[in-house]
Design a protein around this motif. Sequence first.
Motif, PDB file in Angstrom:
ATOM      1  N   LYS A 196       3.201   3.194 -13.347  1.00  0.00           N
ATOM      2  CA  LYS A 196       2.317   4.208 -13.210  1.00  0.00           C
ATOM      3  C   LYS A 196       1.894   4.501 -11.837  1.00  0.00           C
ATOM      4  O   LYS A 196       1.153   5.456 -11.624  1.00  0.00           O
ATOM      5  N   MET A 197       2.508   3.597 -10.910  1.00  0.00           N
ATOM      6  CA  MET A 197       1.995   3.808  -9.395  1.00  0.00           C
ATOM      7  C   MET A 197       2.616   4.838  -8.619  1.00  0.00           C
ATOM      8  O   MET A 197       2.318   5.621  -7.725  1.00  0.00           O
ATOM      9  N   PHE A 198       4.026   5.456  -9.499  1.00  0.00           N
ATOM     10  CA  PHE A 198       4.921   6.364  -8.769  1.00  0.00           C
ATOM     11  C   PHE A 198       4.635   8.004  -8.742  1.00  0.00           C
ATOM     12  O   PHE A 198       4.170   8.395  -9.984  1.00  0.00           O
ATOM     13  N   THR A 199       4.833   8.645  -7.772  1.00  0.00           N
ATOM     14  CA  THR A 199       5.048  10.206  -8.067  1.00  0.00           C
ATOM     15  C   THR A 199       6.314  10.623  -7.249  1.00  0.00           C
ATOM     16  O   THR A 199       6.825  10.153  -6.265  1.00  0.00           O
ATOM     17  N   PRO A 200       7.074  11.140  -8.004  1.00  0.00           N
ATOM     18  CA  PRO A 200       6.946  11.666  -9.378  1.00  0.00           C
ATOM     19  C   PRO A 200       7.102  10.534 -10.312  1.00  0.00           C
ATOM     20  O   PRO A 200       7.602   9.481  -9.979  1.00  0.00           O
ATOM     21  N   THR A 201       6.461  10.794 -11.544  1.00  0.00           N
ATOM     22  CA  THR A 201       6.463   9.582 -12.573  1.00  0.00           C
ATOM     23  C   THR A 201       8.007   9.183 -12.733  1.00  0.00           C
ATOM     24  O   THR A 201       9.036   9.828 -12.593  1.00  0.00           O
ATOM     25  N   ARG A 218      25.876   7.604 -12.280  1.00  0.00           N
ATOM     26  CA  ARG A 218      26.645   8.643 -13.315  1.00  0.00           C
ATOM     27  C   ARG A 218      26.978   9.919 -12.876  1.00  0.00           C
ATOM     28  O   ARG A 218      28.139  10.261 -12.914  1.00  0.00           O
ATOM     29  N   ASN A 219      26.069  10.269 -12.066  1.00  0.00           N
ATOM     30  CA  ASN A 219      26.335  11.597 -11.572  1.00  0.00           C
ATOM     31  C   ASN A 219      25.924  11.688  -9.991  1.00  0.00           C
ATOM     32  O   ASN A 219      25.903  12.960  -9.282  1.00  0.00           O
ATOM     33  N   ASN A 220      25.890  10.589  -9.319  1.00  0.00           N
ATOM     34  CA  ASN A 220      25.609  10.491  -7.680  1.00  0.00           C
ATOM     35  C   ASN A 220      24.145  11.305  -7.623  1.00  0.00           C
ATOM     36  O   ASN A 220      24.144  11.792  -6.215  1.00  0.00           O
ATOM     37  N   GLN A 221      23.401  11.632  -8.638  1.00  0.00           N
ATOM     38  CA  GLN A 221      22.127  12.266  -8.333  1.00  0.00           C
ATOM     39  C   GLN A 221      21.097  11.329  -7.182  1.00  0.00           C
ATOM     40  O   GLN A 221      21.064  10.090  -7.847  1.00  0.00           O
ATOM     41  N   LEU A 222      20.556  11.692  -6.621  1.00  0.00           N
ATOM     42  CA  LEU A 222      19.693  11.167  -5.734  1.00  0.00           C
ATOM     43  C   LEU A 222      18.281  11.250  -6.130  1.00  0.00           C
ATOM     44  O   LEU A 222      17.678  12.350  -6.252  1.00  0.00           O
ATOM     45  N   LEU A 223      17.691  10.253  -6.527  1.00  0.00           N
ATOM     46  CA  LEU A 223      16.064  10.326  -6.988  1.00  0.00           C
ATOM     47  C   LEU A 223      15.152   9.628  -6.009  1.00  0.00           C
ATOM     48  O   LEU A 223      15.701   8.793  -5.303  1.00  0.00           O
ATOM     49  N   HIS A 224      14.213  10.290  -5.704  1.00  0.00           N
ATOM     50  CA  HIS A 224      13.039   9.817  -4.714  1.00  0.00           C
ATOM     51  C   HIS A 224      11.828   9.309  -5.357  1.00  0.00           C
ATOM     52  O   HIS A 224      11.271  10.415  -6.145  1.00  0.00           O
ATOM     53  N   PHE A 225      11.338   8.110  -5.086  1.00  0.00           N
ATOM     54  CA  PHE A 225       9.777   8.002  -5.801  1.00  0.00           C
ATOM     55  C   PHE A 225       9.059   7.472  -4.802  1.00  0.00           C
ATOM     56  O   PHE A 225       9.555   6.517  -3.876  1.00  0.00           O
ATOM     57  N   CYS A 276       0.599  -1.419  -0.140  1.00  0.00           N
ATOM     58  CA  CYS A 276       0.124   0.003   0.087  1.00  0.00           C
ATOM     59  C   CYS A 276       0.785   1.156   0.159  1.00  0.00           C
ATOM     60  O   CYS A 276       0.323   2.431  -0.333  1.00  0.00           O
ATOM     61  N   GLN A 277       2.253   1.156   0.478  1.00  0.00           N
ATOM     62  CA  GLN A 277       3.238   2.176   0.227  1.00  0.00           C
ATOM     63  C   GLN A 277       4.320   1.866  -0.223  1.00  0.00           C
ATOM     64  O   GLN A 277       4.897   0.739   0.309  1.00  0.00           O
ATOM     65  N   ALA A 278       5.145   2.692  -1.019  1.00  0.00           N
ATOM     66  CA  ALA A 278       6.488   2.545  -1.286  1.00  0.00           C
ATOM     67  C   ALA A 278       7.390   3.593  -1.376  1.00  0.00           C
ATOM     68  O   ALA A 278       6.568   4.612  -2.116  1.00  0.00           O
ATOM     69  N   ASP A 279       8.509   3.580  -0.650  1.00  0.00           N
ATOM     70  CA  ASP A 279       9.207   4.659  -0.822  1.00  0.00           C
ATOM     71  C   ASP A 279      10.427   4.267  -1.424  1.00  0.00           C
ATOM     72  O   ASP A 279      11.266   3.329  -0.505  1.00  0.00           O
ATOM     73  N   VAL A 280      11.213   4.767  -2.460  1.00  0.00           N
ATOM     74  CA  VAL A 280      12.305   4.219  -3.158  1.00  0.00           C
ATOM     75  C   VAL A 280      13.338   5.344  -3.220  1.00  0.00           C
ATOM     76  O   VAL A 280      13.165   6.552  -3.915  1.00  0.00           O
ATOM     77  N   ASN A 281      14.578   5.286  -2.729  1.00  0.00           N
ATOM     78  CA  ASN A 281      15.440   6.313  -3.025  1.00  0.00           C
ATOM     79  C   ASN A 281      16.506   5.369  -3.719  1.00  0.00           C
ATOM     80  O   ASN A 281      17.088   4.570  -3.556  1.00  0.00           O
ATOM     81  N   LEU A 282      17.005   6.220  -4.880  1.00  0.00           N
ATOM     82  CA  LEU A 282      17.967   5.717  -5.972  1.00  0.00           C
ATOM     83  C   LEU A 282      18.994   6.504  -6.248  1.00  0.00           C
ATOM     84  O   LEU A 282      18.734   7.674  -6.451  1.00  0.00           O
ATOM     85  N   LYS A 283      20.463   6.154  -6.017  1.00  0.00           N
ATOM     86  CA  LYS A 283      21.247   6.984  -6.108  1.00  0.00           C
ATOM     87  C   LYS A 283      22.185   6.601  -7.592  1.00  0.00           C
ATOM     88  O   LYS A 283      22.421   5.458  -7.704  1.00  0.00           O
ATOM     89  N   MET A 284      21.949   7.577  -8.553  1.00  0.00           N
ATOM     90  CA  MET A 284      22.195   7.403 -10.015  1.00  0.00           C
ATOM     91  C   MET A 284      23.681   7.158 -10.048  1.00  0.00           C
ATOM     92  O   MET A 284      24.368   8.189  -9.352  1.00  0.00           O
TER      93      MET A 284
END
Length: 272
Positions: free
Chosen positions: A163-168, A78-85, A68-76
């Motif tokens: 299609k479940m995530f925000t941001p997409t 290539r540039n160590n950019q941190l994405l959160h979905f 029912c809930q999912a929080d994902v942090n992804l460290k790229m």
Amino acid sequence: EEEFKWLLQEEVHSVLRQLQDILKEASHRFALPTSGSGGAVKQENFVLSTSGTDQVKGVMTLQGDALCQADVNLKMPRNNQLLHFAFREDKQWKLQQIQDARNHVNQAIYLLMNRDVNYQFKSGLEVLKLMDAVMLQLSRARNRLTTPATLTLPEIASSGLTKMFTPTLPPDILVNFYINLNKLCLTVYQLHVLQPSTTKNFKPAGGSVLHNPGAMFEFGSQRYEVSHVHKVECVVPWLNDALVFFTVSLQLCQQLKDKISVFSSYWNYRPY
């Protein structure tokens, strides 16, 4: 002969009661009702991670057979950019494996409860057929948890999960959730677009539980290659319990079958 009659009339029913008790316990694990909540299923939080890397971290909330809930942090990388979905608030993701396993357990319980204590088994063959039918449901329940579905990369890309995530999710990220034995697993695939001018020999990957870097696929009008794969997981204790219950139940069924078979072979080969 008297011993065989006793086996059919007494011991078989004793084993059926044991099986019912064990499988009801297994079924309760899947339902996870909380006391005093009118049968509502409690929510459990799990932290998904893997030793030796912090590229992906996830916190999942499991409610029965639904994420029912999912929080994902992804460290790229290539540039160590941190994405959160995170899941959109109006969305849940059904884990079909858990749903199917529970349905098979309930089917096994139904088969066992069809014969009450006053039922008279007329032959060993009748008991063997019942045990085979129960074991088939239990094997299917176990297999649903131990054997995740094999998916192609285009199937993952077109799944409702994207299609479940925000941001997409950006077009170069794919995710997949599944159960493997007693673990909840999250796989994140990072992709790069194969340019039309590339000299690489394009070979689309087939179905797999886990795709490796270098796997290629076509989706929409683009060709992609998997550049990085991150798998994180955590143990779900009640799935572990359920798998133990399945094993014990299958052993009980087999033991009863073996006893019946010993008597049956005696009757088939007794001297006249």
